[in-house]
Design a protein around this motif. Structure first.
Motif, PDB file in Angstrom:
ATOM      1  N   ASN A 132       0.816  -1.215   0.000  1.00 35.15           N
ATOM      2  CA  ASN A 132       0.000   0.000   0.000  1.00 35.15           C
ATOM      3  C   ASN A 132       0.849   1.263   0.000  1.00 35.15           C
ATOM      4  OD1 ASN A 132      -2.457  -1.295  -0.139  1.00 35.15           O
ATOM      5  ND2 ASN A 132      -2.726  -1.379   2.065  1.00 35.15           N
ATOM      6  N   ALA A 133       2.109   1.152   0.387  1.00 33.54           N
ATOM      7  CA  ALA A 133       2.988   2.322   0.363  1.00 33.54           C
ATOM      8  C   ALA A 133       3.201   2.811  -1.070  1.00 33.54           C
ATOM      9  CB  ALA A 133       4.327   1.979   1.007  1.00 33.54           C
ATOM     10  N   TYR A 134       3.025   1.921  -2.022  1.00 30.26           N
ATOM     11  CA  TYR A 134       3.225   2.282  -3.431  1.00 30.26           C
ATOM     12  C   TYR A 134       1.924   2.659  -4.128  1.00 30.26           C
ATOM     13  CZ  TYR A 134       7.893   0.655  -2.635  1.00 30.26           C
ATOM     14  OH  TYR A 134       9.155   0.523  -2.137  1.00 30.26           O
ATOM     15  N   LEU A 135       0.838   2.677  -3.390  1.00 31.16           N
ATOM     16  CA  LEU A 135      -0.455   3.015  -3.979  1.00 31.16           C
ATOM     17  C   LEU A 135      -0.461   4.398  -4.647  1.00 31.16           C
ATOM     18  CD1 LEU A 135      -3.191   1.784  -4.497  1.00 31.16           C
ATOM     19  CD2 LEU A 135      -3.967   2.691  -2.319  1.00 31.16           C
ATOM     20  N   PRO A 136       0.126   5.435  -4.049  1.00 34.52           N
ATOM     21  CA  PRO A 136       0.157   6.734  -4.753  1.00 34.52           C
ATOM     22  C   PRO A 136       0.877   6.668  -6.102  1.00 34.52           C
ATOM     23  CG  PRO A 136       0.653   7.051  -2.443  1.00 34.52           C
ATOM     24  CD  PRO A 136       0.646   5.567  -2.677  1.00 34.52           C
ATOM     25  N   LEU A 137       1.972   5.928  -6.177  1.00 36.43           N
ATOM     26  CA  LEU A 137       2.688   5.805  -7.444  1.00 36.43           C
ATOM     27  C   LEU A 137       1.868   4.988  -8.449  1.00 36.43           C
ATOM     28  CD1 LEU A 137       5.209   6.539  -9.019  1.00 36.43           C
ATOM     29  CD2 LEU A 137       6.314   4.495  -8.086  1.00 36.43           C
ATOM     30  N   ILE A 138       1.185   3.976  -7.969  1.00 41.61           N
ATOM     31  CA  ILE A 138       0.309   3.186  -8.846  1.00 41.61           C
ATOM     32  C   ILE A 138      -0.803   4.075  -9.400  1.00 41.61           C
ATOM     33  CG2 ILE A 138      -1.386   1.319  -8.907  1.00 41.61           C
ATOM     34  CD1 ILE A 138       0.406  -0.139  -6.827  1.00 41.61           C
ATOM     35  N   LEU A 139      -1.406   4.886  -8.554  1.00 42.71           N
ATOM     36  CA  LEU A 139      -2.479   5.772  -9.007  1.00 42.71           C
ATOM     37  C   LEU A 139      -1.944   6.854  -9.953  1.00 42.71           C
ATOM     38  CD1 LEU A 139      -4.606   6.066  -5.764  1.00 42.71           C
ATOM     39  CD2 LEU A 139      -5.029   4.646  -7.783  1.00 42.71           C
ATOM     40  N   PHE A 140      -0.721   7.307  -9.728  1.00 44.07           N
ATOM     41  CA  PHE A 140      -0.094   8.241 -10.663  1.00 44.07           C
ATOM     42  C   PHE A 140       0.047   7.590 -12.033  1.00 44.07           C
ATOM     43  CE2 PHE A 140       3.752   9.847 -12.775  1.00 44.07           C
ATOM     44  CZ  PHE A 140       3.423  11.191 -12.895  1.00 44.07           C
ATOM     45  N   THR A 141       0.458   6.335 -12.047  1.00 41.44           N
ATOM     46  CA  THR A 141       0.574   5.589 -13.301  1.00 41.44           C
ATOM     47  C   THR A 141      -0.774   5.497 -13.996  1.00 41.44           C
ATOM     48  OG1 THR A 141       2.415   4.286 -12.404  1.00 41.44           O
ATOM     49  CG2 THR A 141       1.254   3.376 -14.307  1.00 41.44           C
ATOM     50  N   VAL A 142      -1.818   5.198 -13.234  1.00 37.82           N
ATOM     51  CA  VAL A 142      -3.173   5.097 -13.794  1.00 37.82           C
ATOM     52  C   VAL A 142      -3.600   6.431 -14.398  1.00 37.82           C
ATOM     53  CG1 VAL A 142      -5.606   4.800 -13.168  1.00 37.82           C
ATOM     54  CG2 VAL A 142      -3.893   3.213 -12.277  1.00 37.82           C
ATOM     55  N   LEU A 143      -3.402   7.507 -13.661  1.00 35.78           N
ATOM     56  CA  LEU A 143      -3.855   8.814 -14.134  1.00 35.78           C
ATOM     57  C   LEU A 143      -3.060   9.303 -15.338  1.00 35.78           C
ATOM     58  CD1 LEU A 143      -4.616  10.591 -10.743  1.00 35.78           C
ATOM     59  CD2 LEU A 143      -6.244   9.675 -12.422  1.00 35.78           C
ATOM     60  N   HIS A 196       5.295   3.113 -14.157  1.00 35.41           N
ATOM     61  CA  HIS A 196       4.855   1.716 -14.070  1.00 35.41           C
ATOM     62  C   HIS A 196       6.047   0.781 -13.878  1.00 35.41           C
ATOM     63  CE1 HIS A 196       2.101  -1.578 -14.438  1.00 35.41           C
ATOM     64  NE2 HIS A 196       2.738  -2.074 -15.474  1.00 35.41           N
ATOM     65  N   LEU A 197       7.148   1.070 -14.540  1.00 34.85           N
ATOM     66  CA  LEU A 197       8.344   0.245 -14.367  1.00 34.85           C
ATOM     67  C   LEU A 197       8.864   0.323 -12.933  1.00 34.85           C
ATOM     68  CD1 LEU A 197      10.192   0.964 -17.725  1.00 34.85           C
ATOM     69  CD2 LEU A 197       9.028  -1.149 -17.051  1.00 34.85           C
ATOM     70  N   ILE A 198       8.804   1.508 -12.350  1.00 30.84           N
ATOM     71  CA  ILE A 198       9.206   1.649 -10.943  1.00 30.84           C
ATOM     72  C   ILE A 198       8.298   0.809 -10.061  1.00 30.84           C
ATOM     73  CG2 ILE A 198       9.394   3.262  -9.004  1.00 30.84           C
ATOM     74  CD1 ILE A 198      10.166   5.412 -11.153  1.00 30.84           C
ATOM     75  N   VAL A 199       6.996   0.900 -10.309  1.00 27.44           N
ATOM     76  CA  VAL A 199       6.033   0.105  -9.532  1.00 27.44           C
ATOM     77  C   VAL A 199       6.344  -1.381  -9.665  1.00 27.44           C
ATOM     78  CG1 VAL A 199       3.609  -0.616  -9.410  1.00 27.44           C
ATOM     79  CG2 VAL A 199       4.174   1.813  -9.580  1.00 27.44           C
ATOM     80  N   LEU A 200       6.587  -1.834 -10.899  1.00 25.74           N
ATOM     81  CA  LEU A 200       6.851  -3.254 -11.108  1.00 25.74           C
ATOM     82  C   LEU A 200       8.120  -3.722 -10.414  1.00 25.74           C
ATOM     83  CD1 LEU A 200       5.856  -3.742 -14.849  1.00 25.74           C
ATOM     84  CD2 LEU A 200       4.564  -4.381 -12.803  1.00 25.74           C
ATOM     85  N   SER A 201       9.049  -2.816 -10.191  1.00 26.59           N
ATOM     86  CA  SER A 201      10.271  -3.203  -9.487  1.00 26.59           C
ATOM     87  C   SER A 201      10.053  -3.319  -7.984  1.00 26.59           C
ATOM     88  CB  SER A 201      11.390  -2.191  -9.775  1.00 26.59           C
ATOM     89  OG  SER A 201      11.171  -0.981  -9.082  1.00 26.59           O
ATOM     90  N   LYS A 202       8.909  -2.830  -7.497  1.00 27.14           N
ATOM     91  CA  LYS A 202       8.673  -2.782  -6.053  1.00 27.14           C
ATOM     92  C   LYS A 202       7.558  -3.707  -5.564  1.00 27.14           C
ATOM     93  CE  LYS A 202      11.607   0.610  -5.643  1.00 27.14           C
ATOM     94  NZ  LYS A 202      12.912   0.393  -5.050  1.00 27.14           N
ATOM     95  N   VAL A 203       6.540  -3.948  -6.399  1.00 22.41           N
ATOM     96  CA  VAL A 203       5.379  -4.728  -5.935  1.00 22.41           C
ATOM     97  C   VAL A 203       5.087  -5.869  -6.900  1.00 22.41           C
ATOM     98  CG1 VAL A 203       4.361  -2.725  -4.779  1.00 22.41           C
ATOM     99  CG2 VAL A 203       3.639  -3.303  -7.078  1.00 22.41           C
ATOM    100  N   GLN A 204       4.278  -6.789  -6.436  1.00 19.68           N
ATOM    101  CA  GLN A 204       3.878  -7.923  -7.268  1.00 19.68           C
ATOM    102  C   GLN A 204       3.029  -7.436  -8.433  1.00 19.68           C
ATOM    103  OE1 GLN A 204       1.765 -10.578  -4.684  1.00 19.68           O
ATOM    104  NE2 GLN A 204       3.536 -10.991  -3.400  1.00 19.68           N
ATOM    105  N   ILE A 205       3.264  -8.011  -9.588  1.00 19.93           N
ATOM    106  CA  ILE A 205       2.507  -7.602 -10.773  1.00 19.93           C
ATOM    107  C   ILE A 205       1.031  -7.966 -10.632  1.00 19.93           C
ATOM    108  CG2 ILE A 205       2.954  -9.711 -12.101  1.00 19.93           C
ATOM    109  CD1 ILE A 205       3.184  -7.825 -14.589  1.00 19.93           C
ATOM    110  N   SER A 206       0.742  -9.040  -9.914  1.00 23.07           N
ATOM    111  CA  SER A 206      -0.656  -9.443  -9.720  1.00 23.07           C
ATOM    112  C   SER A 206      -1.411  -8.444  -8.848  1.00 23.07           C
ATOM    113  CB  SER A 206      -0.748 -10.841  -9.118  1.00 23.07           C
ATOM    114  OG  SER A 206      -0.122 -10.866  -7.849  1.00 23.07           O
ATOM    115  N   TYR A 207      -0.682  -7.610  -8.122  1.00 25.52           N
ATOM    116  CA  TYR A 207      -1.291  -6.537  -7.333  1.00 25.52           C
ATOM    117  C   TYR A 207      -1.364  -5.249  -8.143  1.00 25.52           C
ATOM    118  CZ  TYR A 207      -1.892  -3.059  -3.621  1.00 25.52           C
ATOM    119  OH  TYR A 207      -2.347  -2.021  -2.851  1.00 25.52           O
TER     120      TYR A 207
END
Length: 122
Positions: free
Chosen positions: A2-13, A66-77
């Motif tokens: 969940n710490a990466y949720l802001p970066l994930i949402l940035f990727t989405v937006l 997105h690449l940063i996110v993938l380096s930190k969290v599971q892709i299934s998440y």
């Protein structure tokens, strides 16, 4: 995760913003006639449209985050969150581009949001 949720949402937006800029740009470009205009001229006309160019640049930013996110969290998440871009794009398209938003699409959007909430809670 969940710490990466802001970066994930940035990727989405940024992904959604890129799609919307590309749509706006291609609306301005009009229909493409590669056979009549030639491939190179058509590519230049598309790529150098300011909205298309901005959309492509925004895609680069989205992909980098997105690449940063993938380096930190599971892709299934992380990957299912990208479906939220559809929600953003559909709402924007309805209010700004005046595109149809049928009951079936609204139901589908609801399922996307619900599924994403389930994934975020896991």
């Amino acid at each position: 995760m969940n710490a990466y949720l802001p970066l994930i949402l940035f990727t989405v937006l940024t992904n959604a913003a890129a799609q919307l800029m590309l749509k706006r740009g291609m609306t301005g470009v009009g229909s493409l006639n590669v056979a009549g205009d030639g491939l190179v001229a058509t590519v230049f006309r598309v790529v150098f449209n300011p909205f298309v160019f901005a959309g492509l640049c925004t895609f680069v930013v989205s992909m980098a985050s997105h690449l940063i996110v993938l380096s930190k969290v599971q892709i299934s998440y992380a990957y299912p969150f990208l479906s939220l871009a559809y929600v953003v794009v559909a709402a924007y398209a309805y209010f700004v581009f005046h595109e149809d938003l049928s009951a079936m699409r609204i139901a589908g959007i609801g399922f996307i949001v619900l599924g994403t909430i389930f994934i975020a809670q896991s």
